[in-house]
Design an enzyme around this catalytic site. Structure first.
Site, PDB file in Angstrom:
ATOM      1  N   LYS A 196       0.832  -1.198   0.000  1.00 28.07           N
ATOM      2  CA  LYS A 196       0.000   0.000   0.000  1.00 28.07           C
ATOM      3  C   LYS A 196       0.876   1.261   0.000  1.00 28.07           C
ATOM      4  CE  LYS A 196      -3.477   2.365   2.783  1.00 28.07           C
ATOM      5  NZ  LYS A 196      -4.400   2.312   3.903  1.00 28.07           N
ATOM      6  N   GLU A 202      10.328  -4.803   4.697  1.00 29.68           N
ATOM      7  CA  GLU A 202      10.415  -6.187   4.235  1.00 29.68           C
ATOM      8  C   GLU A 202      10.157  -6.292   2.732  1.00 29.68           C
ATOM      9  OE1 GLU A 202       8.748  -5.051   6.833  1.00 29.68           O
ATOM     10  OE2 GLU A 202       8.661  -6.515   8.477  1.00 29.68           O
ATOM     11  N   GLY A 253      -4.934  -1.777   4.974  1.00 22.88           N
ATOM     12  CA  GLY A 253      -4.135  -2.910   4.487  1.00 22.88           C
ATOM     13  C   GLY A 253      -4.821  -4.251   4.707  1.00 22.88           C
ATOM     14  N   ARG A 254      -5.363  -4.469   5.904  1.00 22.10           N
ATOM     15  CA  ARG A 254      -5.963  -5.780   6.211  1.00 22.10           C
ATOM     16  C   ARG A 254      -7.359  -5.936   5.618  1.00 22.10           C
ATOM     17  NH1 ARG A 254      -4.770  -2.624  10.447  1.00 22.10           N
ATOM     18  NH2 ARG A 254      -6.424  -1.832  11.802  1.00 22.10           N
ATOM     19  N   GLU A 339      -4.872  -6.901  14.757  1.00 27.04           N
ATOM     20  CA  GLU A 339      -4.341  -5.583  14.385  1.00 27.04           C
ATOM     21  C   GLU A 339      -5.459  -4.534  14.458  1.00 27.04           C
ATOM     22  OE1 GLU A 339      -2.558  -4.294  10.350  1.00 27.04           O
ATOM     23  OE2 GLU A 339      -0.801  -4.956  11.450  1.00 27.04           O
ATOM     24  N   HIS A 370      -4.870 -33.515  16.540  1.00 27.36           N
ATOM     25  CA  HIS A 370      -3.720 -34.328  16.934  1.00 27.36           C
ATOM     26  C   HIS A 370      -2.597 -33.464  17.481  1.00 27.36           C
ATOM     27  CE1 HIS A 370      -5.493 -37.966  15.255  1.00 27.36           C
ATOM     28  NE2 HIS A 370      -6.047 -37.126  14.392  1.00 27.36           N
ATOM     29  N   LYS A 498       9.294  -0.977  14.496  1.00 30.26           N
ATOM     30  CA  LYS A 498       9.928  -0.556  13.229  1.00 30.26           C
ATOM     31  C   LYS A 498      11.033   0.462  13.515  1.00 30.26           C
ATOM     32  CE  LYS A 498       5.844  -0.875  10.201  1.00 30.26           C
ATOM     33  NZ  LYS A 498       4.883  -0.096   9.408  1.00 30.26           N
TER      34      LYS A 498
HETATM   35  O1  F6P Z   1       2.134  -4.286   9.926  1.00 25.58           O
HETATM   36  C1  F6P Z   1       1.756  -2.984   9.654  1.00 25.58           C
HETATM   37  C2  F6P Z   1       1.231  -2.814   8.268  1.00 25.58           C
HETATM   38  O2  F6P Z   1       1.097  -1.443   8.063  1.00 25.58           O
HETATM   39  C3  F6P Z   1      -0.084  -3.531   8.009  1.00 25.58           C
HETATM   40  O3  F6P Z   1      -1.177  -2.862   8.499  1.00 25.58           O
HETATM   41  C4  F6P Z   1      -0.050  -3.649   6.528  1.00 25.58           C
HETATM   42  O4  F6P Z   1      -0.994  -4.567   6.068  1.00 25.58           O
HETATM   43  C5  F6P Z   1       1.372  -4.076   6.318  1.00 25.58           C
HETATM   44  O5  F6P Z   1       2.106  -3.324   7.271  1.00 25.58           O
HETATM   45  C6  F6P Z   1       1.927  -3.873   4.950  1.00 25.58           C
HETATM   46  O6  F6P Z   1       1.916  -2.533   4.549  1.00 25.58           O
HETATM   47  P1  F6P Z   1       2.132  -2.120   3.051  1.00 25.58           P
HETATM   48  O7  F6P Z   1       1.039  -2.702   2.233  1.00 25.58           O
HETATM   49  O8  F6P Z   1       2.117  -0.625   3.045  1.00 25.58           O
HETATM   50  O9  F6P Z   1       3.464  -2.655   2.604  1.00 25.58           O
END
Ligand code: F6P
Length: 533
Positions: A196, A202, A253-254, A339, A370, A498
């Site tokens: 987003k 990452e 995002g979620r 979240e 199990h 972060k």
């Molecule tokens: O973990 C925090 C967060 O902002 C989530 O809410 C989001 O889904 C995720 O990181 C990924 O964010 P982005 O889509 O901006 O990479």
């Protein structure tokens, strides 16, 4: 909005809990009321729910609905659906429902359907593998830019295009991307960089590794093999991506699998199936918006969550989908619920004196049986379980399917019925030690029972049904969040880690600061020394 713990209904619920809630015994409740199953059955679009094996009665339900009304749930729901900026800490609207509204019906319809048409057209082009030459699709994203597609693609495997594989890379740990890249040919691979913000550490790090690998393996034409799903078109362009599918800050995002973030899903199942998934979600949106609170499935589930968390004080809920395709559903729900509702202040920033999000966890049945079901049956904590069963399989092995369903029903039965020591005494226990007396063995073999569960039934795991199921979960989380009076749509709790990681990175990277421990607490300093010496 009225804070839930200051309402008249809350006080009434406390009294009701002391008088009838704490000690409610499900076995007695069923014996007293032969119509209990019907009284607590709810049919929503595509999803039937049996809520009767829960530790509540009709009075509880009535008071919970009063609580929802007093807390202004309906007004808050309508404000969300109308696009008011209910995400107050970020000043944003919350309009994932607009992403599945039919053309011309929801807010921002032209924008939504413009991107949807473009994305689905692109997906169809990739699915024409003879023309596109693409055999492998790698989605690089994390959190909401990963968990939704990663959950839906295997769930809808029966509807997926053969000969086109989807891979998901999320973790910044290089052990995630390495085995994925190992099997790939750059000429036949499409990378989707899903973020987003297009700034997430990452995703940016993995995207850079993928681009490096692509070029090192002789790949040409980054513009054709890398596409983006993002609200930050500028940053995507700076990365070298020219094909982007955008979305908007009013999509959390979620809550984003319905947007361009759903591109891997669209490539896997095709445009018609993707539209069917949106259609199912929209049907659930209508149900949430229109059904009376008493017959509104997401509302009832959200209120039950409040009852369990704040009155029974259960701290977790286990999800057990008896469908292997839903193996990633618990992980998806963890982000959606924890979240969203893992907050300790209300909308005004005032500390909350009550529990909010439960821990959500689980595994598909029968695997969980199990592993941890022992604890659900005989452990000291009561953990409500949510079973999900699907009537018609999409595989031909009906014998296997009957076994899966039998186990699903048996588990909810066993949790509720339990087994007394007397009953255990009357049974043979051939594998028990002969050294022990019969009563001791029977005590080990008895079950307390009265352990609550909900069972959700789908007719078939189709795109439409899955869309409805996911939307149901979204609105359930909204319901409990609204009653608790929290902002379910921000996530400030991820920021501190972060920032600290940015401070620690140069102390771990090769370079002049490697191993530096100045300003660190003794534990972190000790660990850092061990990792760098
Ligand atoms: O973990 C925090 C967060 O902002 C989530 O809410 C989001 O889904 C995720 O990181 C990924 O964010 P982005 O889509 O901006 O990479």
């Amino acid at each position: 909005m009225m804070r839930c713990d200051r309402t008249v209904a809350w006080t009434a619920l406390q009294g009701h809990f002391e008088a009838h809630g704490r000690e409610l015994d499900l076995r007695e409740a069923f014996a007293r009321d032969p119509a209990r199953f019907d009284a607590f059955a709810l049919q929503a679009p595509e999803v039937f729910a049996d809520l009767s094996k829960n530790r509540w009665d009709l009075a509880t339900r009535r008071l919970l609905v009063e609580l929802a009304r007093e807390c202004g749930l309906e007004a808050r729901r309508d404000a969300m659906l109308a696009g008011e900026p209910i995400n107050t800490t970020e000043g944003r609207a919350v309009l994932h429902t607009a992403l599945r509204a039919p053309r011309g019906q929801g807010p921002f319809s032209d924008d939504v359907h413009g991107v949807l048409d473009a994305m689905l057209g692109f997906a169809e082009g990739i699915r024409d593998t003879a023309a596109s030459g693409i055999r492998d699709v790698v989605n690089i994203g994390i959190g909401g830019s990963d968990l939704g597609p990663q959950m839906v693609v295997p769930a809808l495997d029966a509807f997926a295009q053969r000969g086109l594989r989807c891979h998901f890379v999320s973790n910044v740990d290089g052990h995630d991307i390495t085995p994925v890249l190992r099997g790939l040919d750059p000429a036949t691979t499409l990378f989707i960089i899903a973020s987003k913000t297009f700034t997430t550490q990452e995703t940016m790090a993995n995207a850079a590794v993928a681009r490096e690998w692509f070029l090192a393996q002789g790949g040409t034409d980054i513009g054709r093999h890398f596409v983006g799903a993002t609200t930050n078109l500028k940053a995507a362009a700076a990365f070298g991506i020219h094909t982007t599918f955008g979305f908007w800050d009013w999509v959390g995002g979620r809550y984003s699998l319905w947007s361009a973030i759903g591109l891997p899903i669209a490539i896997a199942i095709g445009a018609d199936n993707f539209r069917a998934m949106l259609d199912g979600a929209h049907a659930m949106d209508r149900h949430f918006a229109e059904a009376p609170l008493e017959a509104n499935l997401p509302v009832q589930l959200g209120l039950l969550d409040v009852w369990y968390r704040n009155f029974h004080r259960f701290t977790s809920r286990s999800v057990a989908p008896y469908h292997q395709g839903l193996k990633r559903l618990p992980a998806y729900l963890q982000q959606l619920e924890m979240e969203s509702n893992g907050k300790c202040v209300d909308l005004d920033g005032e500390p909350l004196a009550l529990g909010t999000s439960p821990v959500v966890w689980g595994e598909p049945g029968t695997n969980g049986q199990h592993a941890y079901f022992q604890m659900l049956h005989q452990g000291t904590d009561v953990i409500p379980v949510e079973f999900i069963a699907v009537k018609h399989p999409t595989h031909p092995y009906l014998g296997l399917h009957a076994k899966a369903l039998a186990n699903c029903l048996a588990q909810s039965q066993a949790l509720m019925l339990g087994k007394t020591t007397e009953a255990a005494l009357g049974e043979k226990a051939p594998t028990a030690s002969q050294q022990l007396d019969a009563l001791t063995v029977a005590r080990h073999r008895s079950f307390p029972g009265n352990r609550p569960s909900t069972t959700l039934l789908l007719d078939k795991l189709t795109p439409r049904a899955l869309g409805a199921l996911i939307a149901m979960y979204e609105h359930r989380v909204f319901t409990s969040g609204a009653v608790w009076g929290i902002n379910s749509f921000d996530q400030w709790g991820v920021e501190l880690g972060k920032a600290l990681a940015s401070d620690l990175l140069p102390r771990l990277d090769p370079g002049p600061q490697r191993g530096a421990t100045a300003g660190l607490d003794a534990s972190t300093a000790g660990l850092l020394r061990r990792l760098t010496e």
